[in-house]
Design a protein around this motif. Structure first.
Motif, short mmCIF file in Angstrom:
data_model
loop_
_atom_site.label_atom_id
_atom_site.label_comp_id
_atom_site.label_asym_id
_atom_site.label_seq_id
_atom_site.Cartn_x
_atom_site.Cartn_y
_atom_site.Cartn_z
N SER A 1 11.28 -53.35 11.25
CA SER A 1 10.75 -52.99 9.93
C SER A 1 11.77 -53.36 8.85
O SER A 1 12.95 -53.08 9.00
CB SER A 1 10.49 -51.48 9.87
OG SER A 1 10.34 -51.11 8.51
N PRO A 2 11.33 -54.02 7.79
CA PRO A 2 12.28 -54.43 6.75
C PRO A 2 12.58 -53.32 5.73
O PRO A 2 13.22 -53.59 4.71
CB PRO A 2 11.55 -55.60 6.07
CG PRO A 2 10.10 -55.28 6.25
CD PRO A 2 9.96 -54.47 7.52
N ARG B 1 10.27 -47.17 17.00
CA ARG B 1 9.46 -47.17 15.77
C ARG B 1 8.60 -45.90 15.76
O ARG B 1 7.79 -45.69 16.66
CB ARG B 1 8.56 -48.43 15.74
CG ARG B 1 9.35 -49.71 15.61
CD ARG B 1 8.51 -50.93 15.90
NE ARG B 1 7.42 -51.14 14.97
CZ ARG B 1 7.53 -51.74 13.79
NH1 ARG B 1 8.71 -52.18 13.38
NH2 ARG B 1 6.47 -51.90 13.02
N THR B 2 8.82 -45.07 14.74
CA THR B 2 8.09 -43.79 14.69
C THR B 2 7.20 -43.71 13.45
O THR B 2 7.51 -44.28 12.40
CB THR B 2 9.04 -42.57 14.61
OG1 THR B 2 9.86 -42.71 13.44
CG2 THR B 2 9.89 -42.43 15.82
N MET C 1 16.27 -45.51 14.91
CA MET C 1 14.88 -45.06 14.84
C MET C 1 14.32 -45.32 13.44
O MET C 1 14.84 -44.80 12.45
CB MET C 1 14.78 -43.56 15.16
CG MET C 1 13.37 -43.00 15.05
SD MET C 1 13.31 -41.22 15.33
CE MET C 1 13.17 -41.15 17.11
N SER C 2 13.28 -46.13 13.38
CA SER C 2 12.63 -46.38 12.09
C SER C 2 11.56 -45.34 11.84
O SER C 2 10.74 -45.07 12.71
CB SER C 2 11.95 -47.75 12.08
OG SER C 2 12.90 -48.76 12.04
N VAL C 3 11.58 -44.78 10.64
CA VAL C 3 10.44 -43.97 10.18
C VAL C 3 9.57 -44.95 9.40
O VAL C 3 9.89 -45.32 8.27
CB VAL C 3 10.89 -42.81 9.27
CG1 VAL C 3 9.69 -42.02 8.77
CG2 VAL C 3 11.87 -41.90 10.01
N LEU C 4 8.50 -45.41 10.02
CA LEU C 4 7.70 -46.47 9.38
C LEU C 4 7.05 -45.96 8.11
O LEU C 4 6.99 -46.64 7.10
CB LEU C 4 6.65 -47.01 10.36
CG LEU C 4 7.24 -47.60 11.65
CD1 LEU C 4 6.15 -47.92 12.65
CD2 LEU C 4 8.08 -48.84 11.35
N PHE D 1 5.17 -40.65 17.77
CA PHE D 1 4.97 -39.92 16.51
C PHE D 1 5.92 -38.74 16.49
O PHE D 1 6.24 -38.19 17.56
CB PHE D 1 3.54 -39.38 16.42
CG PHE D 1 2.53 -40.33 15.81
CD1 PHE D 1 2.51 -41.67 16.16
CD2 PHE D 1 1.59 -39.88 14.89
CE1 PHE D 1 1.57 -42.55 15.61
CE2 PHE D 1 0.66 -40.73 14.33
CZ PHE D 1 0.64 -42.07 14.69
N ILE D 2 6.33 -38.34 15.30
CA ILE D 2 7.06 -37.07 15.15
C ILE D 2 6.30 -36.25 14.10
O ILE D 2 6.12 -36.70 12.96
CB ILE D 2 8.53 -37.29 14.75
CG1 ILE D 2 9.24 -38.04 15.89
CG2 ILE D 2 9.21 -35.94 14.46
CD1 ILE D 2 10.74 -38.22 15.72
N PHE D 3 5.82 -35.10 14.55
CA PHE D 3 5.00 -34.27 13.65
C PHE D 3 5.81 -33.04 13.24
O PHE D 3 6.21 -32.23 14.08
CB PHE D 3 3.72 -33.81 14.37
CG PHE D 3 2.68 -33.30 13.42
CD1 PHE D 3 1.55 -34.05 13.14
CD2 PHE D 3 2.84 -32.07 12.79
CE1 PHE D 3 0.59 -33.59 12.23
CE2 PHE D 3 1.90 -31.61 11.89
CZ PHE D 3 0.77 -32.36 11.61
N THR D 4 6.07 -32.93 11.97
CA THR D 4 6.79 -31.77 11.44
C THR D 4 5.75 -30.77 10.97
O THR D 4 4.98 -31.05 10.06
CB THR D 4 7.69 -32.21 10.28
OG1 THR D 4 6.93 -33.06 9.42
CG2 THR D 4 8.94 -32.92 10.76
N GLN D 5 5.76 -29.62 11.61
CA GLN D 5 4.70 -28.64 11.35
C GLN D 5 5.26 -27.44 10.59
O GLN D 5 6.26 -26.86 10.99
CB GLN D 5 4.10 -28.17 12.67
CG GLN D 5 2.89 -27.30 12.48
CD GLN D 5 2.18 -27.02 13.78
OE1 GLN D 5 2.79 -27.05 14.85
NE2 GLN D 5 0.90 -26.76 13.70
N SER D 6 4.57 -27.11 9.50
CA SER D 6 5.01 -25.97 8.69
C SER D 6 4.03 -24.82 8.83
O SER D 6 2.82 -25.02 8.87
CB SER D 6 5.11 -26.41 7.23
OG SER D 6 5.13 -25.29 6.39
N LEU D 7 4.57 -23.62 8.86
CA LEU D 7 3.76 -22.41 8.95
C LEU D 7 2.77 -22.32 7.78
O LEU D 7 1.68 -21.76 7.90
CB LEU D 7 4.72 -21.20 8.92
CG LEU D 7 4.15 -19.80 8.94
CD1 LEU D 7 3.47 -19.55 10.28
CD2 LEU D 7 5.26 -18.76 8.73
N ALA D 8 3.18 -22.90 6.66
CA ALA D 8 2.35 -22.79 5.45
C ALA D 8 1.05 -23.59 5.56
O ALA D 8 0.04 -23.22 4.96
CB ALA D 8 3.14 -23.27 4.24
#
Ligand code: SF4
Length: 427
Positions: free
Chosen positions: A228-229, A279-280, A303-306, A367-374
């Motif tokens: 990824s550039p 690649r994430t 690790m690229s966060v695309l 995938f990386i899923f960041t989950q918030s209680l809100a």
């Protein structure tokens, strides 16, 4: 506290100061090629925010807005548009201990702990008399937390609030309905601040954003290439630019410069940091309380966060040659595709389908899923997404429970450890 015009938006001025100090540090300490997206973004974001600072000092009306209300629409007024969530979250990025003090203040006031820090930062600051809004505008989207938090500004602080009623239906009927809501909302806002919407100015802001859209789509195509550039930090800076300064020439120039950089890297197959190994896709949020994670992922793990939630939803360009009703129709379609609105406003099938498509198109390894209680409206979706990615694409997904603005919920150390362990299972 008695407000004079200079101290109506103290946190906004704090943000400008913090950005300005960061810019100075970046320019003095980092080499030219170190995090160019931050260098470029700070230049343009600050230039635009400083113009607003002048307007504050001249006594122009201060209009607070929710990030899900496209701020370029507010360019039809001679006002200072301030994103409530943007100020809170970007201060959480830039200040030591972020804005934890204000989360605690509003919690001590009695606002439920499980609501979103997106609003809680600005609420705490307002409770502390640091903000005085002439009016606030918000859609009743994307979530319960938004709908339950904004009335506080009206009932406790007595700031006038304009709410644009967003429908559930993503079809012509829904878009027509929301187009009318947007028109009525802007007219009502105009009455509150004593101005008529200037539709020529609005069209100019929309024209700029049509240009921005073209560039973003081109960038998005380039991100498909391996490596990824784009460096990970771009995602955070792009979120800042899109939320804080849309409809301005500075926003357009930021994306123009980024496109040029991405094209150069693409031609030379350059990847920022070390070699790209993983690649994430982060279908929700990055860690705003510590965005250095972006750089750490690039440099330590390869690790690229695309892209994250603020960078993968697109709408059609708005046809500006039609009549005003048609322009409002295009605006409604765009507003209903805003980040988080798109994911939370529709039922989850679309989100799952989009995720599978994006995983394939962008050759994602995970995938990386960041989950918030809100985000209660999204509570059960991550597990479904994990299953569907495994079945349809054959890739895993890591779920991290956290709060995007509050480092005390899950520390950055813990997040790094979790990602590192996950990476060992991939390589
Ligand atoms: S969708 Fe989630 S992260 Fe976004 S404002 Fe609502 S609660 Fe906060």
């Amino acid at each position: 506290m008695i407000f004079n015009r200079e101290n109506k938006a103290i946190p906004y001025k704090m943000l400008i100061k913090a950005l300005s100090t960061t810019k100075e540090l970046v320019e003095r300490i980092l080499p030219e090629h170190g995090m160019p997206s931050l260098r470029i973004g700070l230049k343009y974001i600050l230039s635009s925010l400083n113009k607003n600072k002048e307007k504050i000092n001249k006594g122009k009306p201060i209009v607070g807005y929710h990030f899900a209300f496209p701020a370029e629409f507010l360019r039809c007024f001679d006002c200072v548009p301030i994103c409530l969530e943007g100020v809170g979250y970007f201060l959480s990025t830039l200040l030591l201990h972020g804005v934890e003090k204000y989360y605690d203040l509003i919690a001590a006031f009695g606002h439920p702990f499980h609501t979103c820090t997106a609003q809680k930062g600005a609420m705490g600051m307002t409770l502390d008399n640091l903000f005085e809004f002439d009016a606030i505008i918000t859609p009743n989207s994307p979530c319960d937390s938004t709908c339950a938090s904004y009335p506080w500004f009206k009932y406790y602080k007595k700031f006038p609030i304009v709410i644009a009623d967003m429908p559930f239906e993503y079809n012509e009927k829904g878009y027509r309905y929301y187009a009318t809501q947007l028109k009525l909302s802007l007219e009502k806002l105009g009455r509150l601040i004593g101005q008529e919407p200037d539709h020529e100015k609005l069209k100019e802001a929309l024209r700029i954003e049509n240009e921005v859209l073209k560039i973003k789509l081109e960038l998005f195509e380039l991100i498909k290439s391996i490596p990824s550039p784009i460096e990970n930090m771009f995602n955070a800076v792009s979120a800042g630019s899109s939320i804080l300064i849309p409809g301005t020439h500075e926003n357009l120039n930021f994306y123009r410069d980024m496109l040029q950089l991405a094209k150069m890297r693409y031609k030379k197959k350059i990847h920022h940091g070390i070699e790209e190994k993983i690649r994430t896709i982060w279908p929700y949020m990055l860690t705003f309380f510590d965005i250095s994670l972006c750089e750490w992922l690039d440099r330590k793990l390869g690790m690229s966060v695309l892209f994250d939630i603020f960078n993968y939803t697109f709408s059609d360009p708005i046809n500006l040659s039609g009549n005003l009703n048609e322009i409002y129709y295009g605006m409604a379609k765009k507003a209903m595709q805003m980040p988080m609105v798109k994911q939370s406003g529709e039922f989850f099938y679309t989100f799952l389908e989009d995720s599978v498509r994006l995983a394939k198109e962008f050759s994602a390894d995970c995938f990386i899923f960041t989950q918030s209680l809100a985000c209660k409206q999204f509570g059960s979706v991550p597990q479904l997404l994990r299953e569907v990615l495994k079945e349809e694409v054959g890739i895993p997904m890591l779920i991290i429970n956290f709060d995007v603005g509050d480092a005390r919920v899950t520390s950055i150390k813990k997040i790094k450890e979790t990602i590192t362990q996950f990476v060992h299972t991939l390589l």
